[in-house]
Design an enzyme around this catalytic site. Sequence first.
Site, PDB file in Angstrom:
ATOM      1  N   LEU A  22      18.114  84.599 120.231  1.00 41.19           N
ATOM      2  CA  LEU A  22      18.429  83.808 121.424  1.00 41.19           C
ATOM      3  C   LEU A  22      19.859  83.264 121.370  1.00 41.19           C
ATOM      4  CD1 LEU A  22      15.009  81.955 121.964  1.00 41.19           C
ATOM      5  CD2 LEU A  22      15.712  84.197 122.791  1.00 41.19           C
ATOM      6  N   LYS A  46       6.288  73.781 113.688  1.00 40.38           N
ATOM      7  CA  LYS A  46       5.641  72.476 113.815  1.00 40.38           C
ATOM      8  C   LYS A  46       5.201  71.979 112.433  1.00 40.38           C
ATOM      9  CE  LYS A  46       2.379  70.793 117.337  1.00 40.38           C
ATOM     10  NZ  LYS A  46       3.403  70.450 118.319  1.00 40.38           N
ATOM     11  N   LYS A  54      -2.449  67.365 116.583  1.00 42.77           N
ATOM     12  CA  LYS A  54      -2.687  68.017 117.877  1.00 42.77           C
ATOM     13  C   LYS A  54      -4.060  68.696 117.888  1.00 42.77           C
ATOM     14  CE  LYS A  54      -0.306  70.790 121.324  1.00 42.77           C
ATOM     15  NZ  LYS A  54       1.020  71.203 121.778  1.00 42.77           N
ATOM     16  N   ALA A  55      -4.421  69.335 116.752  1.00 45.76           N
ATOM     17  CA  ALA A  55      -5.720  70.016 116.666  1.00 45.76           C
ATOM     18  C   ALA A  55      -6.837  68.999 116.852  1.00 45.76           C
ATOM     19  CB  ALA A  55      -5.847  70.717 115.317  1.00 45.76           C
ATOM     20  N   LYS A 111       5.417  66.529 134.762  1.00 47.93           N
ATOM     21  CA  LYS A 111       4.243  65.849 134.212  1.00 47.93           C
ATOM     22  C   LYS A 111       4.242  64.376 134.645  1.00 47.93           C
ATOM     23  CE  LYS A 111       2.804  68.512 130.296  1.00 47.93           C
ATOM     24  NZ  LYS A 111       2.197  68.377 128.965  1.00 47.93           N
ATOM     25  N   GLU A 138       6.294  79.269 121.588  1.00 44.48           N
ATOM     26  CA  GLU A 138       6.605  78.648 122.880  1.00 44.48           C
ATOM     27  C   GLU A 138       8.108  78.436 122.997  1.00 44.48           C
ATOM     28  OE1 GLU A 138       4.278  75.366 125.181  1.00 44.48           O
ATOM     29  OE2 GLU A 138       5.807  74.317 124.022  1.00 44.48           O
TER      30      GLU A 138
HETATM   31  P1  0O2 Z   1       6.216  68.415 119.535  1.00 53.30           P
HETATM   32  O1  0O2 Z   1       6.432  67.283 118.608  1.00 53.30           O
HETATM   33  O2  0O2 Z   1       7.334  68.636 120.486  1.00 53.30           O
HETATM   34  O3  0O2 Z   1       5.806  69.650 118.810  1.00 53.30           O
HETATM   35  P2  0O2 Z   1      -0.237  69.092 125.940  1.00 53.30           P
HETATM   36  O4  0O2 Z   1      -0.022  68.737 124.490  1.00 53.30           O
HETATM   37  O5  0O2 Z   1      -1.665  69.131 126.367  1.00 53.30           O
HETATM   38  O6  0O2 Z   1       0.646  68.296 126.870  1.00 53.30           O
HETATM   39  P3  0O2 Z   1       0.108  71.971 125.606  1.00 53.30           P
HETATM   40  O7  0O2 Z   1      -1.107  72.588 126.210  1.00 53.30           O
HETATM   41  O8  0O2 Z   1       0.241  72.078 124.132  1.00 53.30           O
HETATM   42  O9  0O2 Z   1       0.306  70.512 126.157  1.00 53.30           O
HETATM   43  O10 0O2 Z   1       1.331  72.700 126.229  1.00 53.30           O
HETATM   44  P4  0O2 Z   1       2.637  72.178 126.895  1.00 53.30           P
HETATM   45  O11 0O2 Z   1       2.460  70.940 127.688  1.00 53.30           O
HETATM   46  O12 0O2 Z   1       3.194  73.356 127.593  1.00 53.30           O
HETATM   47  O13 0O2 Z   1       3.570  71.920 125.644  1.00 53.30           O
HETATM   48  C1  0O2 Z   1       3.487  70.835 124.814  1.00 53.30           C
HETATM   49  C2  0O2 Z   1       4.886  70.550 124.305  1.00 53.30           C
HETATM   50  O14 0O2 Z   1       5.738  70.312 125.427  1.00 53.30           O
HETATM   51  C3  0O2 Z   1       4.930  69.290 123.513  1.00 53.30           C
HETATM   52  O15 0O2 Z   1       4.672  69.567 122.171  1.00 53.30           O
HETATM   53  C4  0O2 Z   1       6.341  68.782 123.746  1.00 53.30           C
HETATM   54  O16 0O2 Z   1       7.272  69.497 122.973  1.00 53.30           O
HETATM   55  C5  0O2 Z   1       6.529  69.143 125.195  1.00 53.30           C
HETATM   56  N1  0O2 Z   1       6.023  68.093 126.083  1.00 53.30           N
HETATM   57  C6  0O2 Z   1       4.991  68.198 126.932  1.00 53.30           C
HETATM   58  N2  0O2 Z   1       4.808  67.052 127.603  1.00 53.30           N
HETATM   59  C7  0O2 Z   1       5.746  66.192 127.179  1.00 53.30           C
HETATM   60  C8  0O2 Z   1       6.088  64.825 127.513  1.00 53.30           C
HETATM   61  O17 0O2 Z   1       5.469  64.177 128.360  1.00 53.30           O
HETATM   62  N3  0O2 Z   1       7.139  64.287 126.846  1.00 53.30           N
HETATM   63  C9  0O2 Z   1       7.845  64.971 125.907  1.00 53.30           C
HETATM   64  N4  0O2 Z   1       8.863  64.349 125.317  1.00 53.30           N
HETATM   65  N5  0O2 Z   1       7.551  66.250 125.570  1.00 53.30           N
HETATM   66  C10 0O2 Z   1       6.517  66.856 126.188  1.00 53.30           C
HETATM   67  P5  0O2 Z   1       3.923  68.483 121.279  1.00 53.30           P
HETATM   68  O18 0O2 Z   1       2.923  69.216 120.452  1.00 53.30           O
HETATM   69  O19 0O2 Z   1       3.415  67.392 122.106  1.00 53.30           O
HETATM   70  O20 0O2 Z   1       5.001  67.888 120.403  1.00 53.30           O
END
Ligand code: 0O2
Length: 206
Positions: A22, A46, A54-55, A111, A138
């Site tokens: 990238l 992660k 998260k799990a 969101k 991702e």
């Molecule tokens: P980290 O520390 O970044 O690894 P969910 O957890 O249910 O919201 P899901 O299904 O895992 O979501 O997928 P999503 O929403 O596409 O992706 C989650 C990741 O997006 C998060 O990883 C964050 O990196 C980012 N993200 C999503 N929502 C928010 C938010 O409201 N604020 C911030 N700052 N980042 C967000 P992790 O695992 O939460 O954390």
Amino acid sequence: MKNWDQFLAPYKQAVEELKIKLKGMRKQFEQEGTHSPIEFVTGRVKPIASILDKANHKNISLDKLETEMQDIAGMRMMCQFVEDIKKVVELLRNRNDFEIVEERDYISHKKVSGYRSYHVVIGYPVQTINGEKKILAEIQIRTLAMNFWATIEHSLNYKYKGQFPKDIQMRLQRAAEAAFMLDEEMSLIRDEIQEAQAFFTRNKEQ
Ligand code: 0O2
């Protein structure tokens, strides 16, 4: 007990490879002397503690992590302008070294927290000594302003464990609006900015 070193090895390899690939896209724009829609790229695996959190939070059993946790390998591509995000997504769609599994548009549909970004989940083939292993990764694509907001909110989230006091929550939402307006303003003067940047690059090269 999970063997984490063994489990995370293909994710670590994927992040290293994707960083090179990238970042290479940005380099190619530079070599062509055209505006790069990619400002910078980061990647991380992660941490185990976050995977477990998260799990637990999302009720994912540890033997289903591979298919149900999509961001164990996570990449971020930062852009100067909102318009660049579409271009970057298109570049990703046109590649044939991975397949796109899912796209989530948190820009058109931000969101509740105020979070904005475009998420692309890919199936990435890692070559190992035991054959090919496909993992999920991702890629989050966002502007510098979106990244600034998300970084600050993420650290506050860590402090308050998602339970923000009302005033902080309100300020974060206002800050998200301000970041959105900053992106809009920058888009309006995009041509001017790009012209100045091209001029600056040309002068640096002389
Ligand atoms: P980290 O520390 O970044 O690894 P969910 O957890 O249910 O919201 P899901 O299904 O895992 O979501 O997928 P999503 O929403 O596409 O992706 C989650 C990741 O997006 C998060 O990883 C964050 O990196 C980012 N993200 C999503 N929502 C928010 C938010 O409201 N604020 C911030 N700052 N980042 C967000 P992790 O695992 O939460 O954390």
